[in-house]
Design a protein around this motif. Structure first.
Motif, short mmCIF file in Angstrom:
data_model
loop_
_atom_site.label_atom_id
_atom_site.label_comp_id
_atom_site.label_asym_id
_atom_site.label_seq_id
_atom_site.Cartn_x
_atom_site.Cartn_y
_atom_site.Cartn_z
N CYS A 243 1.09 -1.25 0.21
CA CYS A 243 0.07 0.18 -0.19
C CYS A 243 0.85 1.29 -0.23
O CYS A 243 1.80 1.21 0.60
CB CYS A 243 -0.52 0.13 0.93
SG CYS A 243 -1.53 1.64 1.36
N ARG A 245 0.08 4.00 1.18
CA ARG A 245 0.06 4.42 2.44
C ARG A 245 0.71 4.49 3.32
O ARG A 245 1.45 5.07 4.26
CB ARG A 245 -1.91 4.81 2.76
CG ARG A 245 -2.00 6.14 3.36
CD ARG A 245 -3.53 7.03 3.21
NE ARG A 245 -3.61 5.55 3.27
CZ ARG A 245 -4.72 5.67 1.77
NH1 ARG A 245 -5.40 6.22 1.92
NH2 ARG A 245 -6.17 4.40 1.64
N CYS A 246 0.62 2.41 3.62
CA CYS A 246 1.04 1.65 5.14
C CYS A 246 1.89 0.90 4.72
O CYS A 246 2.45 0.37 5.95
CB CYS A 246 -0.34 2.08 5.52
SG CYS A 246 -1.15 0.53 5.01
N CYS A 263 -6.43 -2.54 0.71
CA CYS A 263 -5.28 -2.41 1.62
C CYS A 263 -6.51 -2.91 2.80
O CYS A 263 -7.29 -2.01 3.33
CB CYS A 263 -4.64 -0.90 2.24
SG CYS A 263 -4.24 -1.15 3.62
N CYS A 266 -5.59 0.63 5.79
CA CYS A 266 -6.57 0.86 5.89
C CYS A 266 -7.50 0.95 5.85
O CYS A 266 -8.88 2.22 5.68
CB CYS A 266 -5.65 2.24 4.36
SG CYS A 266 -3.60 2.40 4.72
ZN LIG Z 1 -3.08 0.74 3.20
#
Ligand SMILES: [Zn+2]
Length: 269
Positions: A243, A245-246, A263, A266
């Motif tokens: 992901c 983002r994370c 994800c 998230c």
């Molecule tokens: Zn994520």
């Protein structure tokens, strides 16, 4: 299947050239579309405007009828100089006053072409949900469209009568932006979910538009160029990749018969 950004990109390419030109000739090389080519009364009609509604392309004619095309799985609409080489799988072709041609190339032959009266066009408009990039599409309207629905939010986003123009790619991207799990029951989205989803839908579609659409197989714009949004996707077809983002690995689940990428961190349930 081409979605809102791809169809809008095709329409804006056609619009630059074909407005105020007359149809001088129509030809269908596919029996399925022959009845439309036989409508000789379309010849001599002027294209007043070309609009997109959902994933439909609408040529508004000066007699108020509408020639409507849906690209479905594999259709492409090309604007071509009359001397340019034939496009393979051309099923339907319109010639304009200046000789230029609009060609529907469609290997899988699912694309739809129809002619609507003004009244039928108004009914068609009412059957579709709101345009997600329009001014009327607010968080409040999104909440209203999803209220009391028990279906998964992913399926709701794909339902053209709830919101028009979104398909599998941009639904997954919108839900990732919004941090909402695709299987969340549509009617149980919290006000915060809805606010983020509203923003996520618009962001995903605008990114698609900025990058000229997403090309995974066949999609190309009106002059035959592919899009490059596939290089900018956050979650769609990124199964087992991390992901952005994370860094958790992206998962895939089937929701309402469609692969959905998300994800698990998230977009926790
Ligand atoms: Zn994520």
């Amino acid at each position: 299947m081409p979605e809102l950004p791809e169809v809008e990109t095709v329409v804006s390419g056609l619009r630059k050239h074909a407005i105020n030109l007359q149809i001088t000739h129509i030809h269908a090389s596919d029996e399925k579309l022959a009845h439309i080519a036989q409508m000789t009364d379309l010849i001599g009609k002027t294209i007043v405007s070309i609009d997109r509604r959902g994933k439909f392309i609408n040529f508004l004619l000066d007699d108020r009828r509408v020639l409507q095309i849906h690209l479905m799985m594999s259709g492409r609409l090309f604007l071509r100089h009359p001397k340019s080489p034939e496009d393979p799988w051309t099923r339907f072709l319109i010639t304009l006053t200046d000789g230029f041609q609009i060609r529907l190339s469609d290997p899988r032959r699912f694309g739809l072409v129809s002619v609507l009266s003004n009244h039928e066009y108004i009914l068609f408009q009412h059957r579709l949900g709101p345009e997600p990039l329009s001014r009327e599409f607010t968080t409040r309207l999104l909440a209203k469209r999803l209220a009391n629905r028990k279906i998964a939010i992913k399926s709701a986003l794909l339902d053209q009568t709830i919101i028009a123009g979104i398909g599998n790619i941009y639904a997954d991207e919108a839900l990732w932006h919004a941090r909402v799990h695709p299987e969340t029951p549509a009617g149980s989205a919290t006000p915060n979910n809805l606010k983020r989803l509203h923003r996520g839908i618009r962001r995903a579609l605008k990114e698609g538009l900025e990058h000229g659409g997403t090309t995974f197989g066949i999609y190309a714009n009106a002059v035959g160029q592919t899009g490059n949004n596939q290089q900018h996707l956050n979650v769609f077809r990124r199964t087992d990749k991390s992901c952005l983002r994370c860094r958790t690995n992206i998962c895939k689940v089937v929701v309402g018969g469609r692969s959905s990428h998300y994800c698990p961190k998230c977009q926790a349930k």
